[in-house]
Structures are given as C-alpha cells and as structure tokens.
Design a protein around this motif. Sequence first.
Motif, PDB file in Angstrom:
ATOM      1  N   VAL A  22       0.840  -1.195   0.000  1.00  0.00           N
ATOM      2  CA  VAL A  22       0.000   0.000   0.000  1.00  0.00           C
ATOM      3  C   VAL A  22       0.881   1.254   0.000  1.00  0.00           C
ATOM      4  O   VAL A  22       0.599   2.221  -0.709  1.00  0.00           O
ATOM      5  CB  VAL A  22      -0.974   0.007   1.197  1.00  0.00           C
ATOM      6  CG1 VAL A  22      -1.650   1.360   1.353  1.00  0.00           C
ATOM      7  CG2 VAL A  22      -2.019  -1.089   1.023  1.00  0.00           C
ATOM      8  N   PHE A  84      -7.582   0.577  -0.924  1.00  0.00           N
ATOM      9  CA  PHE A  84      -6.659  -0.190  -0.101  1.00  0.00           C
ATOM     10  C   PHE A  84      -7.374  -1.114   0.877  1.00  0.00           C
ATOM     11  O   PHE A  84      -6.802  -2.088   1.349  1.00  0.00           O
ATOM     12  CB  PHE A  84      -5.713   0.742   0.659  1.00  0.00           C
ATOM     13  CG  PHE A  84      -4.898   1.631  -0.245  1.00  0.00           C
ATOM     14  CD1 PHE A  84      -4.331   1.143  -1.414  1.00  0.00           C
ATOM     15  CD2 PHE A  84      -4.696   2.956   0.075  1.00  0.00           C
ATOM     16  CE1 PHE A  84      -3.574   1.957  -2.247  1.00  0.00           C
ATOM     17  CE2 PHE A  84      -3.941   3.775  -0.749  1.00  0.00           C
ATOM     18  CZ  PHE A  84      -3.374   3.280  -1.909  1.00  0.00           C
ATOM     19  N   SER A  96      -8.797  -5.632   4.660  1.00  0.00           N
ATOM     20  CA  SER A  96      -7.780  -5.202   3.707  1.00  0.00           C
ATOM     21  C   SER A  96      -8.109  -5.754   2.322  1.00  0.00           C
ATOM     22  O   SER A  96      -8.764  -6.780   2.181  1.00  0.00           O
ATOM     23  CB  SER A  96      -6.396  -5.653   4.163  1.00  0.00           C
ATOM     24  OG  SER A  96      -6.360  -7.045   4.373  1.00  0.00           O
ATOM     25  N   PRO A 100      -4.274  -4.038  -3.698  1.00  0.00           N
ATOM     26  CA  PRO A 100      -4.293  -2.593  -3.449  1.00  0.00           C
ATOM     27  C   PRO A 100      -3.736  -1.758  -4.595  1.00  0.00           C
ATOM     28  O   PRO A 100      -3.952  -0.554  -4.639  1.00  0.00           O
ATOM     29  CB  PRO A 100      -3.416  -2.439  -2.197  1.00  0.00           C
ATOM     30  CG  PRO A 100      -2.498  -3.596  -2.239  1.00  0.00           C
ATOM     31  CD  PRO A 100      -3.309  -4.723  -2.840  1.00  0.00           C
TER      32      PRO A 100
END
Length: 157
Positions: A22, A84, A96, A100
């Motif tokens: 990320v 993300f 999560s 991402p």
Amino acid sequence: MTTAAHRHNHHHDDADGFVAAVAQASSERGLRLTPLRREVLELVAGAGKPVKAYDLLDRLREKHGNAAPPTVYRALDFLLENGFIHKLESINAYVSCHHPEQAHQVPFLICDTCHGAQEVCDERVAELIEAQAKALGFRPQAQTLEVHGICKNCRES
C-alpha cells in the motif's frame, strides 16, 4: 486475470507486506500515507477478521489516548477511496484489499459463525452486474455484493 477458483481469506498472511504494498502504491499515485493512515491500515490488515471502526478506535486509544472517531473515519475514508481496504456494508466492518495496486469491485463471502470473510477475486461477477445494469439503462456508481453463510471450517467443526 483472476478466476472463480481464485479466492483469498479476507486478511493477508503477511500484514507487513500488505502495508508495504500500500505504501508503494501510494507513492506511485502521489498519495500521502500519513502515519495515522498507516497505523489504521496496519490495524485493519493485522486484525485477522473484519474489524469495526470503533474497535479500531479502541486500539488507537491504547497508544494515543485522545484519538477521536472523526480521526479514524477520515483515515478509513482515505483507505477506502483509494482501494486499499473494503467496507463490508452488511456488518459495518473493514477488511484489507488483496489487490491494493488496482481499483476493483469484488464480492465477499461472509461467515455468520466465525465472522470471517473471503474476497472472491473473479472479474466476471462485477462484469455481469455491470452488463445487467447497462442493459436496464442503469449507471452504477458502486457495487457491494456480500453473501452470508457458514464457511467450510465452521461447518466441519
């Protein structure tokens, strides 16, 4: 390309690796991953299951006694807007994202027993919904597909 058989648990086995991915994606896009945003991301990635905003707030208050709800929600909004993390609307929790580096819409399988979630990485699902919407003259702005049930581990225990 992803396929129907390509499924993940909702969390990454390597939360640190995910946070690093990320950070890299943020840098490449010219986004600012502030220390607070990074900390919220680390909490989501390391939770091991979908996590609610107030649980994140409680965890932040352990380190920063004065953390307030708007602080957490602003960090979550940034992480959501940039792909993300995902928000599971039906349980009002966050997980999560497994990819991402790219914006995408994915369905989730949510276990009502253990509260785990699986991201189903299959572009065909989003494409089918998009095509059906277009055929009906509808222009979607967001997709949220969440399927509730009982996961294999819970069924076998």
